[in-house]
Design a protein around this motif. Structure first.
Motif, PDB file in Angstrom:
ATOM      1  N   ARG A 191       0.819  -1.217   0.000  1.00 27.49           N
ATOM      2  CA  ARG A 191       0.000   0.000   0.000  1.00 27.49           C
ATOM      3  C   ARG A 191       0.850   1.263   0.000  1.00 27.49           C
ATOM      4  NH1 ARG A 191      -2.761   0.946   5.527  1.00 27.49           N
ATOM      5  NH2 ARG A 191      -0.571   1.428   5.933  1.00 27.49           N
ATOM      6  N   ASP A 274      -8.486  -6.841   2.824  1.00 29.56           N
ATOM      7  CA  ASP A 274      -9.237  -5.962   1.940  1.00 29.56           C
ATOM      8  C   ASP A 274      -8.358  -4.863   1.336  1.00 29.56           C
ATOM      9  OD1 ASP A 274     -11.569  -7.348   2.268  1.00 29.56           O
ATOM     10  OD2 ASP A 274     -12.518  -5.900   3.612  1.00 29.56           O
ATOM     11  N   THR A 277      -7.159  -6.182  -1.762  1.00 30.60           N
ATOM     12  CA  THR A 277      -8.226  -6.153  -2.761  1.00 30.60           C
ATOM     13  C   THR A 277      -8.377  -4.759  -3.351  1.00 30.60           C
ATOM     14  OG1 THR A 277      -9.396  -7.934  -1.614  1.00 30.60           O
ATOM     15  CG2 THR A 277     -10.676  -6.592  -3.159  1.00 30.60           C
ATOM     16  N   GLU A 278      -8.286  -3.738  -2.503  1.00 31.47           N
ATOM     17  CA  GLU A 278      -8.364  -2.358  -2.989  1.00 31.47           C
ATOM     18  C   GLU A 278      -7.215  -2.049  -3.941  1.00 31.47           C
ATOM     19  OE1 GLU A 278     -10.752  -0.047  -2.474  1.00 31.47           O
ATOM     20  OE2 GLU A 278     -11.924  -1.517  -1.347  1.00 31.47           O
ATOM     21  N   ASP A 281      -8.061  -3.560  -7.151  1.00 34.51           N
ATOM     22  CA  ASP A 281      -9.172  -2.857  -7.798  1.00 34.51           C
ATOM     23  C   ASP A 281      -8.722  -1.584  -8.512  1.00 34.51           C
ATOM     24  OD1 ASP A 281     -10.925  -4.803  -7.010  1.00 34.51           O
ATOM     25  OD2 ASP A 281     -11.794  -3.663  -5.341  1.00 34.51           O
ATOM     26  N   VAL A 291      -4.321   3.777  -1.170  1.00 33.68           N
ATOM     27  CA  VAL A 291      -5.625   3.127  -1.122  1.00 33.68           C
ATOM     28  C   VAL A 291      -6.053   2.912   0.324  1.00 33.68           C
ATOM     29  CG1 VAL A 291      -5.208   1.961  -3.321  1.00 33.68           C
ATOM     30  CG2 VAL A 291      -4.690   0.788  -1.184  1.00 33.68           C
ATOM     31  N   VAL A 293      -9.466   1.135   2.780  1.00 35.15           N
ATOM     32  CA  VAL A 293     -10.699   0.363   2.819  1.00 35.15           C
ATOM     33  C   VAL A 293     -11.833   1.318   3.189  1.00 35.15           C
ATOM     34  CG1 VAL A 293     -11.926  -1.526   3.944  1.00 35.15           C
ATOM     35  CG2 VAL A 293      -9.471  -1.725   3.496  1.00 35.15           C
ATOM     36  N   ARG A 297     -17.208  -0.456   4.574  1.00 31.96           N
ATOM     37  CA  ARG A 297     -16.721  -1.827   4.598  1.00 31.96           C
ATOM     38  C   ARG A 297     -16.157  -2.168   5.966  1.00 31.96           C
ATOM     39  NH1 ARG A 297     -16.823  -7.132   3.748  1.00 31.96           N
ATOM     40  NH2 ARG A 297     -14.748  -8.059   3.535  1.00 31.96           N
TER      41      ARG A 297
END
Length: 316
Positions: A191, A274, A277-278, A281, A291, A293, A297
């Motif tokens: 991240r 997550d 996942t971000e 995405d 990014v 979450v 969520r």
């Protein structure tokens, strides 16, 4: 639930201790949104200890990473040395005055946390300080990175484990707790690639990056332009896949925890996952953005966790 209520539940009545624990709680709330939300799923009596452990880690991390006042790196390294010196004295019985260490020493004694976990963590922070002083901090391989991550992340899982409690012998759960700490740290590395570059650091293994044609220069170019090269995307996808494998290795450890602690760790497990996942995405575009979450969520994960926690507490 207020800090006062949590401290009462934990049996912390000494005024100086309460001030220190409250300071740690504020650090957790300010800087560790996902971690703090997960901590709210713990019984109130356990939360101050987790806040103390987080507060200590955050304080040391800020010594290394907060460059806003332009203190020279030798000064920062000396501050880490002073932090360790006072902690060693505190664990040996000398009263601490540091606003975070007062609570940390109390937590270490209450839960019999091995001191070596703190020394390993501070050694990793010193590695960051030395790397930053030369404006270079890289890891040539996964093996090199894992040496650093043991101190910066695996030992965090080992520190927290005695607070969470287990239904198996602690040593059986320790490797999985350490693995979960590593998974969280690798997630942060993915991240924060851009922000880490701003501090002169690359936490992704150089040999893995090179396999995809990526080097520091290409990363810095992407940071400057906000554009993520396809080679960088491929390298990050590889790191994300590796990190998910670490999560899978760590997941069975959740069932080894005391029932009242599982919802907290499960929430952190899901929410940190997550983040990956971000990242996927946004097609691995992490050089020009950070990014997160979405709040909805985080609340959707925490809500069911709270219900499970209440059931577990009732049974306990």
């Amino acid at each position: 639930m207020s800090a006062r209520t949590e401290l009462d539940a934990a049996g912390v009545h000494d005024p100086a201790l309460r001030v220190s624990y409250t300071r740690c709680r504020a650090l957790n709330a300010e800087h560790g949104r996902t971690y703090y939300l997960a901590t709210r799923l713990l019984p109130a009596a356990q939360r101050p200890a987790v806040h103390a452990l987080y507060g200590f880690a955050r304080w040391a991390d800020e010594i290394v990473d907060d460059t806003s006042d332009h203190r020279p790196w030798p000064v920062r390294a000396a501050e880490l040395d002073a932090l360790e010196t006072e902690l060693r004295a505190g664990l040996a019985g000398t009263p601490c005055t540091h606003p975070v260490l007062v609570a940390l020493v109390d937590t270490a004694r209450r839960y019999d946390i091995p001191a070596q976990h703190f020394w390993d963590f501070l050694a990793a922070m010193q590695m960051d300080a030395v790397g930053s002083s030369t404006e270079v901090s890289e890891h040539a391989s996964w093996a090199s990175l894992m040496t650093y991550v043991h101190g910066s992340a695996a030992v965090i899982g080992l520190q927290v484990l005695p607070v969470l409690g287990t239904v198996v012998p602690r040593e059986e759960a320790e490797p999985l707790a350490a693995a979960l700490g590593v998974a969280f740290q690798l997630t942060n590395f993915v991240r924060d690639v851009g922000e880490d570059l701003d501090r002169g650091r690359v936490y992704l293994p150089a040999d893995q990056l090179a396999a995809f044609g990526v080097d520091r220069e290409l990363l810095e170019r992407g940071r400057a332009t906000g554009a993520t090269d396809r080679r960088v995307r491929a390298a990050l996808a590889h790191v994300v896949a590796h990190t998910r494998a670490v999560y899978r290795r760590a997941e069975p450890g959740i069932a080894m925890l005391a029932p009242t602690s599982r919802a907290c760790v499960r929430a952190a497990f899901v929410l940190y996952g997550d983040i990956l996942t971000e990242v996927e995405d946004v097609d691995y575009d992490v050089l020009g953005r950070r990014v997160v979450v979405p709040r909805r969520r985080r609340l959707a994960v925490a809500g069911p966790g709270l219900a499970r926690t209440l059931v577990a507490r009732a049974r306990a």
